[in-house]
Motif scaffolding. Structure first.
Motif, PDB file in Angstrom:
ATOM      1  N   UNK A 148      -4.764  -3.301  -4.186  1.00 21.38           N
ATOM      2  CA  UNK A 148      -5.861  -2.392  -4.465  1.00 21.38           C
ATOM      3  C   UNK A 148      -5.848  -1.884  -5.886  1.00 21.38           C
ATOM      4  N   UNK A 149      -6.919  -1.176  -6.219  1.00 24.76           N
ATOM      5  CA  UNK A 149      -7.097  -0.696  -7.587  1.00 24.76           C
ATOM      6  C   UNK A 149      -6.082   0.372  -7.950  1.00 24.76           C
ATOM      7  N   UNK A 150      -5.976   1.413  -7.132  1.00 25.38           N
ATOM      8  CA  UNK A 150      -5.186   2.577  -7.527  1.00 25.38           C
ATOM      9  C   UNK A 150      -3.734   2.219  -7.811  1.00 25.38           C
ATOM     10  N   UNK A 151      -3.102   1.521  -6.874  1.00 24.98           N
ATOM     11  CA  UNK A 151      -1.674   1.232  -7.035  1.00 24.98           C
ATOM     12  C   UNK A 151      -1.443   0.220  -8.154  1.00 24.98           C
ATOM     13  N   UNK A 152      -2.282  -0.802  -8.220  1.00 19.74           N
ATOM     14  CA  UNK A 152      -2.100  -1.805  -9.271  1.00 19.74           C
ATOM     15  C   UNK A 152      -2.361  -1.201 -10.649  1.00 19.74           C
TER      16      UNK A 152
ATOM     17  N   UNK B 278       0.838  -1.191   0.000  1.00 18.16           N
ATOM     18  CA  UNK B 278       0.000   0.000   0.000  1.00 18.16           C
ATOM     19  C   UNK B 278       0.870   1.237   0.000  1.00 18.16           C
ATOM     20  N   UNK B 279       0.227   2.395   0.055  1.00 16.11           N
ATOM     21  CA  UNK B 279       1.001   3.626   0.048  1.00 16.11           C
ATOM     22  C   UNK B 279       0.120   4.839   0.018  1.00 16.11           C
ATOM     23  N   UNK B 280       0.625   5.899  -0.563  1.00 21.30           N
ATOM     24  CA  UNK B 280      -0.104   7.159  -0.622  1.00 21.30           C
ATOM     25  C   UNK B 280      -1.391   7.015  -1.433  1.00 21.30           C
ATOM     26  N   UNK B 281      -1.327   6.292  -2.545  1.00 22.60           N
ATOM     27  CA  UNK B 281      -2.478   6.202  -3.440  1.00 22.60           C
ATOM     28  C   UNK B 281      -3.587   5.318  -2.897  1.00 22.60           C
ATOM     29  N   UNK B 282      -3.242   4.313  -2.121  1.00 19.62           N
ATOM     30  CA  UNK B 282      -4.295   3.417  -1.661  1.00 19.62           C
ATOM     31  C   UNK B 282      -3.768   2.196  -0.951  1.00 19.62           C
ATOM     32  N   UNK B 283      -4.610   1.167  -0.909  1.00 15.97           N
ATOM     33  CA  UNK B 283      -4.334  -0.036  -0.143  1.00 15.97           C
ATOM     34  C   UNK B 283      -3.494  -1.037  -0.930  1.00 15.97           C
TER      35      UNK B 283
END
Length: 808
Positions: free
Chosen positions: A520-524, A512-517
């Protein structure tokens, strides 16, 4: 006050007995007199964000006179004792304080020792009996002095507000990016030792994992006090200490805070500094009187011992003056860390002969502080690279992930490609052998030494992905393949580390990170986008094996996202496999911009944005309490670009008309994009808000690339696409020009009387397509007066092409 074009000069002023909004325009040659008994304060408005060395031309003095100068991005900062500071987050090769005091004894030019990183407003207050006459006040620039109406790459349209919005990003990068050697050291190495004026203590690179040590140094107070820190990581908080002199009248300013810094005392604080500043929390342990009369101009030997992270003792010339347990004052045990030096506001001192001994007496460190090598060791060396900071006044760090927007803004406005290269080179110089790049290296250090100590600056793993996207975005727009080839192996190593973090069971990114879990959708989806864009660079570099590998992996991750993270019942991509009902702005944005979402799923996701909608823009996550949410132009910037990629002009228009229009309101405007926006349309973190933050400037490239419609089909605009947003923004015309390696590529479109006219001027050796919105009903097409088959895709060559489209 005269005009000198190369300096930043105030545009308006106001005289009075307290700060007041400046309404009077300064005339050439005009002087201003400040008097203790009448008109003791002048407020200066520079009209937009400026940065540099404050200076004052003084023609007459009746005194001596002490003046207090404040700097702030928001006007209200002038009403606060510390203005809109202090900023202890990092040294940043600038003044940590936003208030400084001067003693004026004679006419002439006075220049501050420190750079002020960014401000619109300034006030000057006479503190003592007498008066001074100012003939010029301003800033010697340490940044580009740009004219946003005359840049290498431009945009304008029939909506004046959109033109001002476009300038927000251009002004932000102009203030946050600067040339090599433009930000001098904040320390001065002399024959007596390091001469250090009031600033955030600069922690050295040694001792980051040390505990239970005694740090000893010699110091001569020049004015006010001498400051230092122990248990101090390079990034983060430690124990900050201050030895205050006996504050003799002849050298002590009348505005000295003798409650916070009483004479003959040691002041102790845990955290960022001695006072709180919004998110930079500090815990003042106390001011402890000592029995020694601390004189200025005298050398003292100061020893500080911290045992078990809590037991603090301080000796001066061998006599113990303080011995306390920090836990008795509610301070949690401090972790390992090194030491640094920096007095408090308006103070100055010399430091020399630093030693560090282990608790068993072993000598661990020794430095006489007489060599210029200490500047790099303590993170105060002049910048040797062209760099872009996260913000002009605050977060003066080279943030890897936040550079995503900055790199695109630069190529769409100032066209300072050297700033992009310099920043990415600096970031890549911190790369570890496993491929990780530091997410926020500070200026002033030697990056080779940073690798050994900045463990905490390799967190926020999704910033590695955003860093790759900063690289690919720049190469696509600039076509700078010679430079790209030189760093390609480093980028590939970074990508390899990211790919090693894909979960083998789900094919989703495991962190995970700043963008999301995690998973998760955002990082992937961001990784899908990074891989596909890296494949385009690989193609340009004739690395066909890598290109195919990246595309194949992107396809696998994209398939996993659609299978595991699409909630058909909600019609949305969810945050993660462990949070399958919540969703956020970046989940939607990257699912679309990466191409993961089909047209149908993209449209469905954008409909669900209604659940995130606030007065300006959209809150980050569906589960966030709407009442307390600040709006992020950074994350909404990802969404703005994604919405335009699928031609959802309604969402893009809402964002421009609400979120970014708020930044043009003169009550708060700096002419630059902000870090956060509150729901009442004020800056989102009060005075702490960075109001010259490039991560908030996405419209600068979105307006150019989608509303005017210029984008690169292949790296460097060798082939290009002109795809203007004719419909949806209530515009009659728009025009843009982009600097490419082949020359200027420009477009202007006008719509009236059922005729759309598009003029494209393209450099020699390039070609492209004019792509028209599918919603246009086309009756007839002419190119340079010659009939052409009607259609939404119109091939064009280099040179000037005038396309007239008759609409039904």
């Amino acid at each position: 006050m005269s005009c000198w074009y190369s300096n930043f000069l105030p545009q308006q002023y106001q005289l009075g007995t307290q700060p007041s909004r400046a309404t009077k325009r300064l005339q050439t040659g005009q002087s201003v007199t400040l008097d203790f008994d009448k008109n003791s304060v002048v407020t200066l408005d520079y009209g937009r964000e400026v940065a540099g060395y404050p200076y004052f031309e003084i023609s007459n003095v009746k005194g001596p006179v002490q003046i207090e100068v404040k700097y702030t991005e928001q006007f209200d900062g002038l009403n606060h004792v510390w203005a809109d500071g202090p900023y202890y987050f990092t040294n940043g090769l600038s003044n940590s304080f936003r208030v400084e005091t001067f003693n004026i004894t004679k006419p002439g030019k006075l220049e501050s020792y420190f750079v002020q990183g960014g401000q619109r407003w300034q006030s000057i207050k006479v503190l003592t009996k007498g008066h001074i006459t100012l003939t010029e006040v301003g800033f010697v620039p340490t940044i580009d002095h740009i004219n946003p109406d005359n840049l290498p790459s431009t945009f304008s349209c029939s909506n004046p507000t959109y033109n001002e919005i476009w300038k927000l990003g251009a002004n932000a990068v102009a203030a946050a990016c600067f040339d090599a050697n433009s930000q001098p050291s904040t320390w001065e190495v002399t024959e007596e030792g390091a001469y250090i004026r009031g600033q955030k203590p600069g922690p050295g690179v040694h001792g980051m994992d040390w505990t239970d040590y005694t740090m000893t140094f010699s110091s001569k107070i020049i004015r006010g006090g001498t400051g230092w820190s122990v248990s101090q990581p390079i990034s983060g908080t430690g124990l900050v200490l201050l030895l205050v002199s006996n504050l003799p009248e002849e050298t002590t300013f009348v505005n000295t805070n003798k409650t916070l810094t009483p004479r003959n005392s040691i002041v102790v604080a845990s955290g960022w500094g001695f006072v709180n500043q919004t998110t930079l929390d500090s815990q003042l342990v106390g001011s402890f009187p000592i029995s020694i009369d601390i004189k200025e101009g005298i050398w003292y030997k100061i020893s500080t011992t911290l045992l078990s992270g809590s037991q603090l003792s301080i000796d001066i010339d061998g006599a113990t003056v303080l011995n306390i347990s920090l836990t008795d004052y509610g301070v949690s045990a401090l972790s390992a860390g090194g030491w640094g030096f920096g007095p408090y506001q308006d103070q100055s001192a010399l430091v020399k002969d630093v030693t560090v001994h282990a608790s068993n007496g072993t000598l661990l460190y020794e430095n006489d502080m007489l060599s210029s090598s200490i500047l790099s060791e303590y993170g105060v060396r002049q910048n040797t690279e062209a760099l872009c900071m996260d913000g002009a006044k605050r977060d003066r760090l080279v943030w890897l992930g936040d550079f995503f927007h900055t790199s695109k803004i630069l190529t769409s406005s100032t066209s300072r490609w050297d700033y992009v290269r310099g920043t990415l080179d600096y970031l890549l110089s911190t790369q570890l052998s496993n491929g990780l790049v530091s997410i926020a290296p500070q200026m002033g250090y030697n990056t080779s030494s940073l690798k050994e100590v900045l463990y905490s600056y390799y967190g926020l793993n999704d910033y590695q992905i955003l860093g790759v996207l900063s690289f690919t975005g720049y190469v696509q727009r600039s076509g700078d393949l010679t430079w790209a080839r030189g760093v390609w192996s480093s980028i590939q190593k970074q990508i390899s580390w990211i790919l090693g973090e894909i979960d083998s069971n789900t094919q989703l990114v495991s962190f995970g990170g700043f963008l999301g879990d995690a998973k998760g959708t955002a990082i992937s989806a961001a990784l899908v986008q990074a891989l596909n864009e890296a494949a385009v660079v690989a193609d340009a570099l004739v690395d066909t094996k890598s290109a195919q590998s990246y595309r194949d992996t992107a396809t696998e991750i994209s398939k996993a996202i659609n299978e595991l993270l699409w909630n058909n019942e909600l019609g949305i991509y969810v945050r993660s496999t462990s949070s399958n009902t919540s969703f956020g702005v970046v989940d939607i944005a990257f699912a679309i911009s990466s191409g993961v979402a089909s047209d149908e799923r993209a449209a469905s996701s954008l409909v669900r944005l209604a659940d995130l909608k606030l007065t300006p823009g959209y809150k980050d996550i569906s589960t966030t309490d709407a009442a307390s949410a600040d709006i992020s132009p950074n994350t909404n910037g990802f969404l703005l670009a994604a919405a335009m990629e699928v031609n959802d002009t309604a969402i893009a228009k809402y964002l421009l008309d609400s979120l970014w229009t708020a930044m043009t309101n003169d009550e708060y405007s700096t002419g630059a994009s902000w870090e956060y926006v509150a729901q009442d349309l004020s800056p989102g973190l009060s005075l702490f808000t960075s109001q010259s933050h490039p991560w908030g400037g996405a419209p600068t490239y979105v307006l150019t690339e989608h509303v005017a419609g210029i984008s690169a089909a292949t790296p460097g605009h060798k082939t290009w696409i002109v795809q203007p947003a004719i419909l949806g923004f209530d515009l009659n015309w728009a025009t843009a020009s982009v600097k490419t390696q082949y020359g200027q590529l420009s477009v202007k479109w006008e719509l009236g009387n059922k005729v759309l006219t598009v003029k494209v001027t393209a450099p020699r050796g390039t070609s492209g397509n004019l792509q028209l919105p599918s919603g246009l009903q086309i009756k007839d097409v002419q190119i340079n007066g010659y009939q052409s088959p009607p259609g939404t895709i119109i091939p064009l060559q280099s040179g000037s092409s005038i396309v007239k489209i008759q609409l039904t």
